[in-house]
Design an enzyme around this catalytic site. Structure first.
Site, PDB file in Angstrom:
ATOM      1  N   HIS A   1      14.490  17.362  -1.823  1.00 22.80           N
ATOM      2  CA  HIS A   1      15.202  18.099  -0.787  1.00 22.80           C
ATOM      3  C   HIS A   1      15.493  19.542  -1.242  1.00 22.80           C
ATOM      4  CE1 HIS A   1      18.050  18.650   2.467  1.00 22.80           C
ATOM      5  NE2 HIS A   1      18.933  19.095   1.596  1.00 22.80           N
TER       6      HIS A   1
ATOM      7  N   GLU B   1      10.220  13.614   1.681  1.00 24.98           N
ATOM      8  CA  GLU B   1      11.667  13.471   1.790  1.00 24.98           C
ATOM      9  C   GLU B   1      12.041  12.443   2.861  1.00 24.98           C
ATOM     10  OE1 GLU B   1      13.516  17.287   2.531  1.00 24.98           O
ATOM     11  OE2 GLU B   1      15.195  16.255   3.466  1.00 24.98           O
TER      12      GLU B   1
ATOM     13  N   ASN C   1      -5.534   5.832 -25.758  1.00 27.82           N
ATOM     14  CA  ASN C   1      -6.319   4.983 -26.648  1.00 27.82           C
ATOM     15  C   ASN C   1      -5.636   3.654 -26.880  1.00 27.82           C
ATOM     16  OD1 ASN C   1      -8.822   5.638 -27.738  1.00 27.82           O
ATOM     17  ND2 ASN C   1      -7.934   7.448 -28.700  1.00 27.82           N
TER      18      ASN C   1
END
Lengths: 622, 126
Positions: free
Chosen positions: A48, A70, A347
């Site tokens: 917001h 929002e 990894n």
């Protein structure tokens, strides 16, 4: 654009990026704690606020995307819609789009270059309920650090409250005293004194309470922090570096003066002043270093999101735990360590942690544990990445290294378990049986090590098959100033970073042996490849010396002997980049200025070790 | 009574960019005595410690929301007369009744221009 607007725009970009980083982390937490209203409110507020500022700055594409995001967040926090992985994935995607828009704004000053139609329609589908928002199969669970609880600041306790709470005075006594104080004309007697006079408390009790009151955390002072451009800090650091160099010179000159004019009182005053200057410079250097320190949290922030996405993609379950997030390190080090860290975590999930089925078959818990811990150990920052996955088979590494011709059988035979493991850092090595699109193609670990070495760090690997692996990264606290061993070759001086020096030994010419045309030294039970700096840098030599110093430098398990004429001193040197003036010189990482005012090259030990090892290996393989 | 250009104005918002934007607009309108606070709680502390002529506040903030700060201001004998302008987003228009009941002097919807701000100030300080 006015300066003021430019500054506001810069502010907006910095602040929004910080918010976005936090958002990533919060979303991952939200997934494991979907009903946390505080968290939802916080996420909503960030989106917001960003939208609000963007509106003022005229970034309408950004406003549009943020607005749709929002809307969904608003429904979530008002429990009109339930949090589920499908929604979270789309919102995370929204954040990625917003990040791309921010990057666009930074580059072009506008928000027109990022396509937003696709994400907008996805968000609309959720709002309109045209996609199933029913929870799909449980998403891989990722635990991120709990969000910091913001407790509203309580006013600090008064002296009266402390006295009562500590049982030093009764409530009635305190109330009586306060009452008496109320009726006094100004200036009023302090409460403690009234109580003392009334013999309600002893002097000791008062002292105790006052002491306690002092220790109470004071409410945060306004404007306690300011934002400073990194560029400015860099220039302060650079100036301090110059100051350190100047100080070093002055001290050299002072010492000489003292030797030659011992009796002169002025020289004595000069020495005292220099000692003072020395102290202040050291303190200043430390203070400036501290202003450049960041908590490693900044680097860790992007990991939870990455772990989440990756484990979902690979159908694995990973519990991520991060420790020591408050550990501080220099900004320049922090900037460099992000990519290697991401690669190592990738990894660990891709190659280390098994699928739930595989894990259960081995009697492990379905979810793998991945721990990333940072801590300060002396002058180093140590980051440990632990997984409880399948570990690394030493035999596989040996076979691969041989097959790729990276090492000879004879060499392998002499290597210890850990040395073999660390072969995976060699260029062109990959242990993955199948190349995946997740963890590179065998260039990864090599690049990881190169990047870490670039900032004078080291990386080490430990592993136990079936139980998991641990990668240990050691980083310097700062990279601008280092301790160095000054050595001399044919009247030229070089600096060797002290962190890489194991020892220095004095040898005779006859101690140097030749294997396959290369010089080596038998030092205790080790065969040490030798490097002659004179040869390395084409310094003409007058005549063959009889005695040399060999500086044994090491990186991880690999060692090399650097042959020099003399050892000069140990000095604190400020690293100056020389790449603006000179093309890359092999084996040199920078330059510095000595106490005598001479420009000295700083040796890049890692490169020297690598080169020496390369020919050493090839020599052995013949 | 027109607005006094020297009055002390408190700008309340949790995002520093927004505080800067609002301050920038107020400066354009000739107000230079500007202070800021990050949330309602900090604002109340500042308001109590000094004399302010005007408060411009965001709605949604951590620790203490704008609406709660407004109620606290109106409930405080010393502060209750200070005009408060609420900065709200389009989506919060429905909450405006709440603000009016709590005694807000006026409101402005983000994003707004200096002219809009001037109009609001004129209405408040007429």
């Amino acid at each position: 654009m006015s300066d003021e607007m430019q500054e506001i725009l810069n502010d907006f970009l910095t602040e929004s990026n910080e918010m976005l980083e936090v958002l990533d982390q919060r979303f991952v937490t939200l997934e494991s704690d979907p009903n946390n209203t505080d968290l939802l409110n916080e996420i909503f507020r960030a989106m917001h606020s960003m939208k609000g500022s963007a509106g003022f700055l005229g970034f309408n594409h950004l406003v549009d995307v943020a607005h749709r995001g929002e809307n969904i967040l608003n429904k979530l926090r008002q429990a009109e819609m339930a949090v589920n992985p499908a929604i979270i994935s789309v919102i995370l995607e929204t954040i990625d789009v917003i990040k791309a828009i921010m990057a666009d704004i930074r580059e072009s000053g506008t928000d027109n270059h990022v396509a937003t139609a696709a994400i907008a329609s996805k968000l609309d589908d959720i709002i309109n309920g045209t996609v199933s928002t029913a929870a799909p199969a449980a998403a891989p669970k990722v635990e991120a650090a709990a969000p910091v609880q913001e407790t509203p600041a309580l006013p600090p306790p008064t002296l009266g409250e402390i006295l009562v709470n500590e049982g030093l005075a009764s409530k009635d006594q305190v109330l009586d005293a306060l009452n008496a104080q109320q009726h006094q004309p100004d200036p009023k007697t302090p409460l403690g004194e009234i109580l003392l006079q009334a013999k309600a408390i002893t002097e000791r009790a008062l002292d105790q309470a006052l002491h306690k009151q002092e220790k109470q955390p004071k409410p945060a002072e306004e404007d306690a922090t300011i934002r400073v451009e990194t560029k400015r800090l860099d220039s302060v650091m650079n100036l301090v570096g110059e100051l350190v160099l100047g100080r070093n010179r002055l001290i050299k000159i002072g010492t000489q003066l003292e030797q030659n004019h011992e009796a002169d009182p002025q020289v004595r005053v000069l020495s005292e002043t220099l000692a003072q200057l020395n102290l202040v410079t050291t303190d200043l250097q430390l203070a400036v270093m501290k202003t450049r320190m960041l908590p490693i949290k900044k680097v860790f922030a992007k990991l939870p999101r990455m772990v989440r996405d990756l484990s979902q993609k690979l159908n694995k379950q990973v519990h991520l735990e991060m420790r020591g997030e408050e550990t501080e390190l220099d900004k320049s080090v922090a900037d460099e360590i992000g990519d290697p860290l991401v690669h190592l975590v990738r990894n660990a999930i891709d190659h280390g942690i098994e699928t739930p089925a595989e894990r259960q078959a081995k009697g492990k818990q379905a979810g793998g544990q991945l721990t990333i811990a940072a801590s300060q150990e002396g002058n180093s920052i140590v980051i440990r990445i632990n997984d409880d996955g399948r570990g690394i088979q030493v035999e596989k590494i040996k076979a691969k290294a041989l097959a790729k011709g990276l090492i000879s059988e004879a060499e392998l035979a002499t290597m210890e378990h850990r040395e073999v493991l660390n072969l995976i850092f060699l260029p062109g090595f990959s242990t993955a049986e199948q190349v995946t699109d997740v963890s590179g193609r065998g260039v990864g670990m090599d690049v990881v090590r190169t990047n870490i070495r670039k900032i004078n760090g080291s990386v080490d690997l430990e592993s136990e098959p079936g139980k998991g692996s641990q990668v240990i990264i050691k980083l310097p606290l700062t990279i601008a100033i280092i301790q160095a061993l000054m050595v001399e070759v044919e009247r030229s001086i070089f600096a060797i970073p002290l962190s890489t020096v194991i020892e220095a030994v004095l040898i005779s010419r006859s101690d140097i042996k030749t294997i396959n045309g290369r010089e080596v030294l038998h030092l205790r039970d080790r065969v040490l490849p030798l490097i002659r700096l004179a040869q390395e840098f084409d310094i003409p030599t007058d005549k063959e010396r009889e005695r040399f110093y060999v500086v044994v430098a090491a990186l991880g398990d690999r060692r090399v002997g650097v042959v020099v004429d003399e050892l000069r001193s140990q000095e604190e040197v400020v690293i100056k980049s020389i790449w603006d003036y000179l093309e890359t010189i092999k084996g040199v990482s920078g330059a510095t200025i000595t106490g005598e005012g001479k420009v000295v090259l700083i040796l890049d030990t890692s490169e020297l070790v690598q080169n020496a090892q390369a020919w050493h290996n090839s020599g052995m393989a013949v | 009574m027109p607005a006094d250009p020297n009055m002390k104005i408190l700008v309340v918002d949790d995002m520093s960019t927004m505080r800067r934007i609002v301050k920038n607009i107020l400066k354009q309108l000739g107000f230079n005595n500007l202070e800021e606070a990050e949330n309602g709680q900090e604002a109340l502390t500042k308001l109590k410690a000094d004399t302010y002529g005007f408060v411009v506040s965001d709605w949604n903030m951590p620790v203490m929301m704008g609406i709660d700060m407004l109620r606290a201001i109106r409930a405080d004998e010393k502060l209750k007369k200070i005009p408060v302008l609420m900065v709200t987003a389009e989506a919060q228009k429905e909450n405006l009744m709440e603000a009016v009941q709590a005694g807000v002097s006026n409101y402005v919807v983000k994003p707004f221009t200096a002219e809009t701000m001037q109009e609001k100030i004129n209405k408040i300080f007429k």
